[in-house]
Design a protein around this motif. Structure first.
Motif, PDB file in Angstrom:
ATOM      1  N   ASP A  20     -72.949   2.485 -12.911  1.00 27.87           N
ATOM      2  CA  ASP A  20     -72.389   1.377 -12.151  1.00 27.87           C
ATOM      3  C   ASP A  20     -71.567   1.952 -10.998  1.00 27.87           C
ATOM      4  O   ASP A  20     -71.205   3.133 -11.003  1.00 27.87           O
ATOM      5  CB  ASP A  20     -71.478   0.519 -13.040  1.00 27.87           C
ATOM      6  N   PHE A  21     -71.259   1.126 -10.010  1.00 23.99           N
ATOM      7  CA  PHE A  21     -70.337   1.545  -8.963  1.00 23.99           C
ATOM      8  C   PHE A  21     -68.947   1.707  -9.581  1.00 23.99           C
ATOM      9  O   PHE A  21     -68.492   0.851 -10.340  1.00 23.99           O
ATOM     10  CB  PHE A  21     -70.271   0.495  -7.847  1.00 23.99           C
ATOM     11  N   LYS A  22     -68.281   2.804  -9.264  1.00 24.40           N
ATOM     12  CA  LYS A  22     -66.926   3.002  -9.782  1.00 24.40           C
ATOM     13  C   LYS A  22     -66.082   3.789  -8.784  1.00 24.40           C
ATOM     14  O   LYS A  22     -66.605   4.582  -7.991  1.00 24.40           O
ATOM     15  CB  LYS A  22     -66.955   3.708 -11.135  1.00 24.40           C
ATOM     16  N   PRO A  23     -64.764   3.567  -8.816  1.00 25.26           N
ATOM     17  CA  PRO A  23     -63.868   4.281  -7.896  1.00 25.26           C
ATOM     18  C   PRO A  23     -63.503   5.655  -8.445  1.00 25.26           C
ATOM     19  O   PRO A  23     -63.636   5.916  -9.644  1.00 25.26           O
ATOM     20  CB  PRO A  23     -62.640   3.374  -7.851  1.00 25.26           C
ATOM     21  N   PHE A  24     -63.028   6.522  -7.559  1.00 24.96           N
ATOM     22  CA  PHE A  24     -62.591   7.858  -7.959  1.00 24.96           C
ATOM     23  C   PHE A  24     -61.210   8.124  -7.382  1.00 24.96           C
ATOM     24  O   PHE A  24     -60.904   7.717  -6.264  1.00 24.96           O
ATOM     25  CB  PHE A  24     -63.587   8.916  -7.478  1.00 24.96           C
ATOM     26  N   GLU A  25     -60.386   8.815  -8.166  1.00 24.03           N
ATOM     27  CA  GLU A  25     -59.012   9.100  -7.748  1.00 24.03           C
ATOM     28  C   GLU A  25     -58.957  10.183  -6.678  1.00 24.03           C
ATOM     29  O   GLU A  25     -58.123  10.141  -5.776  1.00 24.03           O
ATOM     30  CB  GLU A  25     -58.179   9.541  -8.958  1.00 24.03           C
ATOM     31  N   THR A  26     -59.850  11.181  -6.800  1.00 22.59           N
ATOM     32  CA  THR A  26     -59.838  12.319  -5.878  1.00 22.59           C
ATOM     33  C   THR A  26     -61.265  12.751  -5.558  1.00 22.59           C
ATOM     34  O   THR A  26     -62.217  12.374  -6.251  1.00 22.59           O
ATOM     35  CB  THR A  26     -59.100  13.530  -6.493  1.00 22.59           C
ATOM     36  N   VAL A  27     -61.390  13.573  -4.518  1.00 26.71           N
ATOM     37  CA  VAL A  27     -62.688  14.154  -4.176  1.00 26.71           C
ATOM     38  C   VAL A  27     -63.187  15.017  -5.332  1.00 26.71           C
ATOM     39  O   VAL A  27     -64.380  15.023  -5.652  1.00 26.71           O
ATOM     40  CB  VAL A  27     -62.578  14.996  -2.884  1.00 26.71           C
ATOM     41  N   LYS A  28     -62.267  15.729  -5.973  1.00 26.63           N
ATOM     42  CA  LYS A  28     -62.634  16.599  -7.095  1.00 26.63           C
ATOM     43  C   LYS A  28     -63.256  15.801  -8.234  1.00 26.63           C
ATOM     44  O   LYS A  28     -64.235  16.246  -8.855  1.00 26.63           O
ATOM     45  CB  LYS A  28     -61.394  17.350  -7.596  1.00 26.63           C
ATOM     46  N   ASP A  29     -62.720  14.620  -8.513  1.00 29.20           N
ATOM     47  CA  ASP A  29     -63.287  13.763  -9.562  1.00 29.20           C
ATOM     48  C   ASP A  29     -64.729  13.383  -9.231  1.00 29.20           C
ATOM     49  O   ASP A  29     -65.602  13.378 -10.106  1.00 29.20           O
ATOM     50  CB  ASP A  29     -62.447  12.494  -9.731  1.00 29.20           C
ATOM     51  N   LEU A  30     -64.972  13.074  -7.959  1.00 31.48           N
ATOM     52  CA  LEU A  30     -66.329  12.720  -7.535  1.00 31.48           C
ATOM     53  C   LEU A  30     -67.250  13.937  -7.613  1.00 31.48           C
ATOM     54  O   LEU A  30     -68.402  13.828  -8.050  1.00 31.48           O
ATOM     55  CB  LEU A  30     -66.302  12.158  -6.111  1.00 31.48           C
ATOM     56  N   GLU A  31     -66.746  15.090  -7.207  1.00 35.65           N
ATOM     57  CA  GLU A  31     -67.530  16.328  -7.305  1.00 35.65           C
ATOM     58  C   GLU A  31     -67.944  16.591  -8.751  1.00 35.65           C
ATOM     59  O   GLU A  31     -69.094  16.956  -9.021  1.00 35.65           O
ATOM     60  CB  GLU A  31     -66.713  17.515  -6.787  1.00 35.65           C
TER      61      GLU A  31
END
Length: 201
Positions: free
Chosen positions: A182-193
Motif C-alpha cells: 500500500d502507499f505509506k509515508p516514511f520518516e527518513t530517506v534511510k527508512d525508504l532506502e
C-alpha cells in the motif's frame, strides 16, 4: 564497617549514574517529541502551498496578475481562491520563489495536476513584461525539509523503476514500493532506502 560503607557508596554511585542516564534519555525523547510537533505544525502551514520558481521579481509587479495568466494557461476560467506572495529575501535577489497558498488542499492538487499535464510548454514569455523570454517556469510542493529530501529520493527511485508510485497526502510523501504494498509515508530517506532494499533482495 568500612566495607559496608564502601558497598553502600558503590550502590549509591550506580543509582546516581543510572538516574543520570534516565534523565538524559528523557531529555532526548522530549527533544524528539518537540521536533516532531514542530514538523507537524510546519507541514500543516505548508500543505496547501505550491512554489513557483523561474519568475524574477519586477518593480511594481502584480502577483495576482501573474497567477491569473498562469491559471488561464492551465484551463481555468478564473483563478482558484488563493493568497500569493514571494518568499522574503535580499533586495535585488532574483531567486525569490512565489508562494501560492490555496484555500484547500483539493484546489492545490487540482492546480498541480493541471500543471503537470502541460509543464514543458510553460515559459517566462507567457507573462507580461517577459515577452520573448523562453526559460521554463516550475511548480513544486512546499515541503518541509525532511519531506523534500524524501520526495527527491523517491522521484529518483521512480525514474530508476525501483518503486511503483508516489503520492502527496497532506504535505507528506507516500510511496508504493512494490505492487503488493500500500502507499505509506516514511520518516527518513534511510527508512525508504531500507524498504526498497528489502524488495530488491
Amino acid at each position: 564497617m568500612k566495607a559496608l560503607e564502601d558497598k553502600i557508596s558503590t550502590k549509591l554511585s550506580k543509582v546516581s549514574k543510572n538516574f543520570d542516564i534516565f534523565n538524559m534519555k528523557v531529555k532526548e525523547l522530549d527533544t524528539k517529541v518537540d521536533t516532531k510537533i514542530q514538523q507537524l505544525i510546519d507541514n500543516d502551514n505548508r500543505k496547501r502551498n505550491l512554489i513557483v520558481t523561474g519568475i524574477p521579481p519586477q518593480e511594481n509587479e502584480s502577483l495576482n496578475d501573474l497567477i491569473k495568466a498562469l491559471s488561464s494557461k492551465l484551463g481555468y476560467e478564473s483563478s482558484p481562491e488563493c493568497r500569493v506572495y514571494r518568499y522574503k529575501g535580499r533586495e535585488n535577489n532574483n531567486e525569490r520563489p512565489i508562494v501560492i497558498q490555496f484555500s484547500t488542499e483539493f484546489h492545490k492538487q487540482d492546480f498541480f495536476t493541471r500543471y503537470k499535464k502541460i509543464a514543458k510548454t510553460l515559459n517566462l514569455g507567457m507573462f507580461a513584461g517577459f515577452k520573448g523570454k523562453n526559460s521554463r517556469i516550475y511548480l513544486q510542493h512546499d515541503f518541509i525539509k525532511t519531506q523534500y529530501h524524501i520526495n527527491k529520493f523517491a522521484i529518483k527511485m521512480l525514474r530508476e523503476k525501483k518503486i511503483i508510485s508516489t503520492r502527496i497526502i497532506q504535505g507528506f510523501v507516500y510511496v508504493k514500493v512494490s505492487s503488493n504494498d500500500d502507499f505509506k509515508p516514511f520518516e527518513t530517506v534511510k527508512d525508504l532506502e531500507n524498504a526498497i532494499a528489502i524488495i530488491v533482495n
